[in-house]
Scaffold this motif. Structure first.
Motif, PDB file in Angstrom:
ATOM      1  N   GLY A 119      85.906  51.401  93.738  1.00 32.21           N
ATOM      2  CA  GLY A 119      84.752  50.801  93.083  1.00 32.21           C
ATOM      3  C   GLY A 119      83.901  51.869  92.414  1.00 32.21           C
ATOM      4  O   GLY A 119      84.138  53.068  92.582  1.00 32.21           O
ATOM      5  N   GLY A 120      82.903  51.426  91.682  1.00 33.92           N
ATOM      6  CA  GLY A 120      82.040  52.375  91.006  1.00 33.92           C
ATOM      7  C   GLY A 120      81.226  53.226  91.956  1.00 33.92           C
ATOM      8  O   GLY A 120      80.868  54.361  91.652  1.00 33.92           O
ATOM      9  N   THR A 121      80.945  52.703  93.150  1.00 37.16           N
ATOM     10  CA  THR A 121      80.142  53.415  94.139  1.00 37.16           C
ATOM     11  C   THR A 121      80.978  54.004  95.256  1.00 37.16           C
ATOM     12  O   THR A 121      80.792  55.152  95.655  1.00 37.16           O
ATOM     13  CB  THR A 121      79.079  52.478  94.744  1.00 37.16           C
ATOM     14  OG1 THR A 121      78.279  51.937  93.695  1.00 37.16           O
ATOM     15  CG2 THR A 121      78.203  53.218  95.733  1.00 37.16           C
ATOM     16  N   GLY A 122      81.894  53.192  95.781  1.00 33.46           N
ATOM     17  CA  GLY A 122      82.678  53.642  96.926  1.00 33.46           C
ATOM     18  C   GLY A 122      84.108  53.174  96.877  1.00 33.46           C
ATOM     19  O   GLY A 122      84.481  52.319  96.074  1.00 33.46           O
ATOM     20  N   MET A 123      84.925  53.757  97.745  1.00 35.05           N
ATOM     21  CA  MET A 123      86.331  53.383  97.881  1.00 35.05           C
ATOM     22  C   MET A 123      86.576  52.885  99.297  1.00 35.05           C
ATOM     23  O   MET A 123      86.184  53.529 100.268  1.00 35.05           O
ATOM     24  CB  MET A 123      87.248  54.575  97.631  1.00 35.05           C
ATOM     25  CG  MET A 123      87.115  55.220  96.276  1.00 35.05           C
ATOM     26  SD  MET A 123      88.333  56.560  96.098  1.00 35.05           S
ATOM     27  CE  MET A 123      87.599  57.446  94.710  1.00 35.05           C
ATOM     28  N   LYS A 124      87.247  51.725  99.395  1.00 36.53           N
ATOM     29  CA  LYS A 124      87.724  51.228 100.675  1.00 36.53           C
ATOM     30  C   LYS A 124      89.187  51.631 100.780  1.00 36.53           C
ATOM     31  O   LYS A 124      89.976  51.350  99.876  1.00 36.53           O
ATOM     32  CB  LYS A 124      87.590  49.709 100.759  1.00 36.53           C
ATOM     33  CG  LYS A 124      86.188  49.243 101.122  1.00 36.53           C
ATOM     34  CD  LYS A 124      85.272  49.268  99.946  1.00 36.53           C
ATOM     35  CE  LYS A 124      84.969  47.927  99.388  1.00 36.53           C
ATOM     36  NZ  LYS A 124      84.009  47.979  98.242  1.00 36.53           N
ATOM     37  N   CYS A 125      89.545  52.283 101.870  1.00 36.08           N
ATOM     38  CA  CYS A 125      90.879  52.858 102.002  1.00 36.08           C
ATOM     39  C   CYS A 125      91.466  52.470 103.360  1.00 36.08           C
ATOM     40  O   CYS A 125      90.739  52.333 104.341  1.00 36.08           O
ATOM     41  CB  CYS A 125      90.826  54.383 101.909  1.00 36.08           C
ATOM     42  SG  CYS A 125      89.760  54.990 100.567  1.00 36.08           S
ATOM     43  N   ALA A 126      92.800  52.310 103.404  1.00 38.06           N
ATOM     44  CA  ALA A 126      93.418  51.893 104.657  1.00 38.06           C
ATOM     45  C   ALA A 126      94.891  52.244 104.696  1.00 38.06           C
ATOM     46  O   ALA A 126      95.538  52.446 103.665  1.00 38.06           O
ATOM     47  CB  ALA A 126      93.239  50.388 104.864  1.00 38.06           C
ATOM     48  N   LEU A 127      95.402  52.282 105.917  1.00 37.30           N
ATOM     49  CA  LEU A 127      96.835  52.267 106.181  1.00 37.30           C
ATOM     50  C   LEU A 127      97.148  50.879 106.720  1.00 37.30           C
ATOM     51  O   LEU A 127      96.498  50.420 107.664  1.00 37.30           O
ATOM     52  CB  LEU A 127      97.221  53.337 107.212  1.00 37.30           C
ATOM     53  CG  LEU A 127      96.971  54.790 106.799  1.00 37.30           C
ATOM     54  CD1 LEU A 127      97.229  55.729 107.982  1.00 37.30           C
ATOM     55  CD2 LEU A 127      97.846  55.173 105.611  1.00 37.30           C
ATOM     56  N   VAL A 128      98.103  50.208 106.093  1.00 38.77           N
ATOM     57  CA  VAL A 128      98.375  48.805 106.414  1.00 38.77           C
ATOM     58  C   VAL A 128      99.849  48.630 106.739  1.00 38.77           C
ATOM     59  O   VAL A 128     100.723  49.150 106.041  1.00 38.77           O
ATOM     60  CB  VAL A 128      97.987  47.889 105.227  1.00 38.77           C
ATOM     61  CG1 VAL A 128      98.295  46.431 105.529  1.00 38.77           C
ATOM     62  CG2 VAL A 128      96.503  48.063 104.895  1.00 38.77           C
ATOM     63  N   GLY A 129     100.111  47.873 107.820  1.00 47.82           N
ATOM     64  CA  GLY A 129     101.484  47.640 108.249  1.00 47.82           C
ATOM     65  C   GLY A 129     102.160  46.526 107.474  1.00 47.82           C
ATOM     66  O   GLY A 129     101.532  45.840 106.655  1.00 47.82           O
ATOM     67  N   PRO A 130     103.447  46.295 107.733  1.00 48.10           N
ATOM     68  CA  PRO A 130     104.217  45.289 106.996  1.00 48.10           C
ATOM     69  C   PRO A 130     103.681  43.869 107.128  1.00 48.10           C
ATOM     70  O   PRO A 130     103.892  43.037 106.240  1.00 48.10           O
ATOM     71  CB  PRO A 130     105.613  45.393 107.610  1.00 48.10           C
ATOM     72  CG  PRO A 130     105.665  46.725 108.273  1.00 48.10           C
ATOM     73  CD  PRO A 130     104.271  47.031 108.701  1.00 48.10           C
ATOM     74  N   ASN A 131     102.968  43.587 108.230  1.00 52.36           N
ATOM     75  CA  ASN A 131     102.434  42.239 108.451  1.00 52.36           C
ATOM     76  C   ASN A 131     101.026  42.059 107.898  1.00 52.36           C
ATOM     77  O   ASN A 131     100.404  41.016 108.104  1.00 52.36           O
ATOM     78  CB  ASN A 131     102.439  41.918 109.956  1.00 52.36           C
ATOM     79  CG  ASN A 131     101.537  42.858 110.761  1.00 52.36           C
ATOM     80  OD1 ASN A 131     101.023  43.846 110.206  1.00 52.36           O
ATOM     81  ND2 ASN A 131     101.337  42.561 112.031  1.00 52.36           N
ATOM     82  N   GLY A 132     100.506  43.068 107.206  1.00 51.06           N
ATOM     83  CA  GLY A 132      99.159  42.977 106.655  1.00 51.06           C
ATOM     84  C   GLY A 132      98.071  43.458 107.596  1.00 51.06           C
ATOM     85  O   GLY A 132      96.882  43.393 107.260  1.00 51.06           O
ATOM     86  N   GLY A 133      98.452  43.952 108.763  1.00 49.07           N
ATOM     87  CA  GLY A 133      97.465  44.451 109.721  1.00 49.07           C
ATOM     88  C   GLY A 133      97.039  45.869 109.398  1.00 49.07           C
ATOM     89  O   GLY A 133      97.867  46.709 109.022  1.00 49.07           O
ATOM     90  N   THR A 134      95.735  46.146 109.542  1.00 48.06           N
ATOM     91  CA  THR A 134      95.197  47.470 109.226  1.00 48.06           C
ATOM     92  C   THR A 134      95.357  48.406 110.415  1.00 48.06           C
ATOM     93  O   THR A 134      94.921  48.106 111.525  1.00 48.06           O
ATOM     94  CB  THR A 134      93.714  47.371 108.834  1.00 48.06           C
ATOM     95  OG1 THR A 134      93.601  46.558 107.665  1.00 48.06           O
ATOM     96  CG2 THR A 134      93.130  48.739 108.538  1.00 48.06           C
ATOM     97  N   VAL A 135      95.994  49.534 110.171  1.00 45.16           N
ATOM     98  CA  VAL A 135      96.216  50.539 111.205  1.00 45.16           C
ATOM     99  C   VAL A 135      95.072  51.551 111.238  1.00 45.16           C
ATOM    100  O   VAL A 135      94.656  52.012 112.300  1.00 45.16           O
ATOM    101  CB  VAL A 135      97.560  51.270 110.946  1.00 45.16           C
ATOM    102  CG1 VAL A 135      97.739  52.430 111.913  1.00 45.16           C
ATOM    103  CG2 VAL A 135      98.714  50.294 111.060  1.00 45.16           C
ATOM    104  N   ARG A 136      94.560  51.875 110.057  1.00 44.13           N
ATOM    105  CA  ARG A 136      93.461  52.829 109.947  1.00 44.13           C
ATOM    106  C   ARG A 136      92.633  52.458 108.718  1.00 44.13           C
ATOM    107  O   ARG A 136      93.187  52.081 107.691  1.00 44.13           O
ATOM    108  CB  ARG A 136      94.011  54.254 109.797  1.00 44.13           C
ATOM    109  CG  ARG A 136      92.945  55.345 109.696  1.00 44.13           C
ATOM    110  CD  ARG A 136      93.565  56.694 109.353  1.00 44.13           C
ATOM    111  NE  ARG A 136      92.567  57.765 109.439  1.00 44.13           N
ATOM    112  CZ  ARG A 136      92.420  58.561 110.481  1.00 44.13           C
ATOM    113  NH1 ARG A 136      93.219  58.427 111.525  1.00 44.13           N
ATOM    114  NH2 ARG A 136      91.506  59.500 110.490  1.00 44.13           N
TER     115      ARG A 136
END
Length: 306
Positions: free
Chosen positions: A13-30
């Protein structure tokens, strides 16, 4: 994919970034958040995106996961097929070959998508539109944009600019929009438009959320501004339903946080506008500001299956 595989996902985004590690089922790991600092210029933003993505891939390996792909969602006009961020006022991108740059740096297959289309994808497959084949996701914040999702895929349009529902003409001769035309939906019913209109009528500043609260309390100026916005939104959504005939309209963005103050009158106003069209189910987004990041992950996962 194995259970240890993850994709790296970034929503810029213009202000911030949302970042993640996501598994095959759509679950967020980090999950992580980082400032974009768009004022440093587009080259610096690109460097930051690549640094953060590379860092997340390294953290995944350190935690016993294997990063297998990258998904990045950015605002503006995006050529998803070419992997190019064509233009963005928020971060200054102009014809940035972000997919190729990311693949060269990380050595991972990369998918580049539009932030609102990515959010719509996530809401349609994982969130409030789950289980319905035809979804219109409408994000209402500083601006208004949409994503039309059919059977889990968001339409991009011939030029990467599908979903600009905020630029439907709803009030000819009305307030001037940022695009230059008068009377666009975005110029009447976005959060910024509501705040601007209230300041004109009341002579004091207030956020759109505060206008909603003041309207609920019966303040005349706020009541008028809120009603104008709801009526315009209903016109825009009715036009969208005429074009797309969806089962579910999912409304997200900052304005959706008004809850029943928005959805009760909007649902009634939309109902009044339906003639032979089937009335869509109108619901609030479920994934909050994580939708774009999850959508970027879905793009990366889909890219692996091609």
């Amino acid at each position: 994919m194995s259970p240890a595989d993850v994709v790296v996902a970034l929503d810029v985004g213009g202000t911030g970034m949302k970042c993640a590690l996501v598994g095959p089922n759509g679950g967020t790991v980090r999950a992580e958040r980082h400032p974009t600092d768009a004022g440093r210029g587009p080259d610096a933003v690109v460097d930051t995106i690549l640094d953060i993505a590379e860092g997340l891939a390294g953290k995944a390996r350190a935690d016993g996961f294997e990063p297998v792909a990258l998904g990045v969602a950015v605002p503006g006009v995006v050529d998803e097929a070419a992997g190019v961020a064509v233009w963005s006022a928020n971060v200054g991108f102009r014809d940035v070959p972000l997919r190729d740059l990311a693949e060269a740096r990380l050595g991972l297959p990369t998918a580049l998508g539009h932030d609102v289309r990515a959010g719509g994808l996530a809401e349609a497959r994982l969130g409030a539109g789950r289980g319905t084949g035809h979804v219109l996701f409408v994000a209402i914040g500083t601006g208004i944009a949409a994503a039309h999702v059919v059977d889990g895929s968001a339409a991009t349009g011939a030029h990467g600019a599908a979903g600009e529902i905020g630029h439907i003409l709803v009030r000819p001769g009305g307030p001037r929009c940022g695009c230059g035309r008068r009377g666009c939906l975005e110029a009447v019913a976005s959060a910024s438009a509501i705040a601007r209109r209230y300041a004109e009528l009341a002579g004091v500043t207030a956020t759109a959320a505060e206008v909603a609260d003041r309207a609920a309390a019966g303040e005349p100026a706020a009541t008028r501004v809120w009603a104008e916005a709801v009526e315009a939104l209903a016109d825009g959504l009715a036009t969208g339903q005429s074009l797309f005939d969806v089962e579910t309209v999912v409304v997200g963005g900052g304005l959706a946080q008004a809850g029943p103050l928005l959805f009760d009158p909007l649902r009634a106003a939309l109902h009044e506008r339906m003639t032979f069209h089937r009335e869509p189910r109108l619901v609030a987004a479920a994934l909050g500001d994580e939708a774009g990041c999850l959508g970027a992950a879905l793009l990366a996962l889909d890219n692996l299956e091609k």
